[in-house]
Design a protein around this motif. Structure first.
Motif, short mmCIF file in Angstrom:
data_model
loop_
_atom_site.label_atom_id
_atom_site.label_comp_id
_atom_site.label_asym_id
_atom_site.label_seq_id
_atom_site.Cartn_x
_atom_site.Cartn_y
_atom_site.Cartn_z
N ALA A 1 2.35 10.27 -0.24
CA ALA A 1 2.49 11.14 -1.29
C ALA A 1 4.03 11.57 -1.77
CB ALA A 1 2.22 12.55 -1.16
N GLN A 2 4.95 11.05 -0.59
CA GLN A 2 6.40 11.14 -0.67
C GLN A 2 6.90 9.82 -1.16
OE1 GLN A 2 7.55 12.55 3.34
NE2 GLN A 2 6.91 14.48 3.07
N LYS A 3 5.90 8.76 -1.47
CA LYS A 3 6.40 7.56 -1.87
C LYS A 3 7.48 6.87 -0.85
CE LYS A 3 5.15 8.31 -6.68
NZ LYS A 3 3.88 7.70 -6.42
N SER A 4 7.47 7.23 0.38
CA SER A 4 8.32 6.66 1.59
C SER A 4 8.11 5.28 1.79
CB SER A 4 8.28 7.27 2.81
OG SER A 4 6.95 6.99 3.35
N GLU A 5 8.91 4.39 2.20
CA GLU A 5 8.87 3.13 2.53
C GLU A 5 7.53 2.87 3.20
OE1 GLU A 5 10.93 -0.63 4.85
OE2 GLU A 5 12.14 1.29 4.30
N LEU A 6 7.31 3.83 4.35
CA LEU A 6 5.81 3.50 4.91
C LEU A 6 4.72 3.92 4.27
CD1 LEU A 6 4.27 3.24 7.51
CD2 LEU A 6 4.70 5.76 8.02
N GLY A 7 4.81 4.75 3.03
CA GLY A 7 3.89 5.05 2.38
C GLY A 7 3.37 4.04 1.31
N ILE A 8 4.43 3.48 0.78
CA ILE A 8 4.46 2.34 0.13
C ILE A 8 3.89 1.06 0.52
CG2 ILE A 8 5.39 0.61 -1.27
CD1 ILE A 8 7.70 2.95 -1.96
N LYS A 9 4.10 0.97 1.89
CA LYS A 9 3.62 -0.23 2.54
C LYS A 9 1.91 0.01 2.74
CE LYS A 9 3.83 -4.21 4.94
NZ LYS A 9 4.03 -5.36 4.29
N ALA A 10 1.83 1.15 3.09
CA ALA A 10 0.32 1.67 3.44
C ALA A 10 -0.52 1.78 2.28
CB ALA A 10 0.49 3.19 4.10
N SER A 11 -0.06 1.83 1.05
CA SER A 11 -0.70 1.84 -0.14
C SER A 11 -1.26 0.35 -0.50
CB SER A 11 0.15 2.39 -1.32
OG SER A 11 0.35 3.75 -1.11
N GLU A 12 -0.63 -0.69 -0.03
CA GLU A 12 -0.95 -1.98 -0.09
C GLU A 12 -2.25 -2.32 0.53
OE1 GLU A 12 2.42 -4.18 1.46
OE2 GLU A 12 3.79 -3.47 -0.09
N TYR A 13 -2.54 -1.71 1.51
CA TYR A 13 -3.96 -1.79 2.20
C TYR A 13 -5.02 -1.25 1.54
CZ TYR A 13 -0.98 -3.63 5.84
OH TYR A 13 -0.12 -4.58 6.60
N LYS A 14 -6.08 -1.79 1.66
CA LYS A 14 -7.47 -1.38 0.87
C LYS A 14 -8.35 -1.00 1.90
CE LYS A 14 -5.61 -1.85 -3.09
NZ LYS A 14 -5.00 -0.93 -3.91
N ILE A 15 -9.26 -0.02 1.86
CA ILE A 15 -10.11 0.31 2.57
C ILE A 15 -11.36 -0.08 1.80
CG2 ILE A 15 -11.39 2.32 3.82
CD1 ILE A 15 -8.86 3.74 3.90
N TRP A 16 -12.18 -0.95 2.84
CA TRP A 16 -13.52 -1.69 2.14
C TRP A 16 -14.74 -0.41 2.93
CZ3 TRP A 16 -13.48 -4.57 -1.94
CH2 TRP A 16 -12.31 -5.39 -2.01
N ARG A 17 -15.37 0.08 1.92
CA ARG A 17 -16.73 0.50 2.72
C ARG A 17 -17.88 -0.02 2.00
NH1 ARG A 17 -13.95 6.30 1.74
NH2 ARG A 17 -12.73 6.48 3.46
#
Length: 57
Positions: free
Chosen positions: A40-56
């Protein structure tokens, strides 16, 4: 004391965590909460985490 609770969504991890917090007075740290906040804060960690997709299934 370190306790790690794993499980799929809706398995009761949060419910059990609340009971453990109340009974033992420990600190609750949720990696999911931390990553959602970072995204939500668009931090470096947040941007990196957004690259991963959760498959269900």
């Amino acid at each position: 004391m370190n306790i790690i609770i794993f499980g799929p969504p809706l398995a009761g991890k949060g419910t059990q965590s609340k009971k453990i917090i109340n009974d033992f007075g420990v600190i609750h740290l949720s990696t999911g909460d931390v990553l959602r906040q970072e995204k939500a804060q668009k931090s470096e960690l947040g941007i990196k985490a957004s690259e991963y997709k959760i498959w269900r299934l």
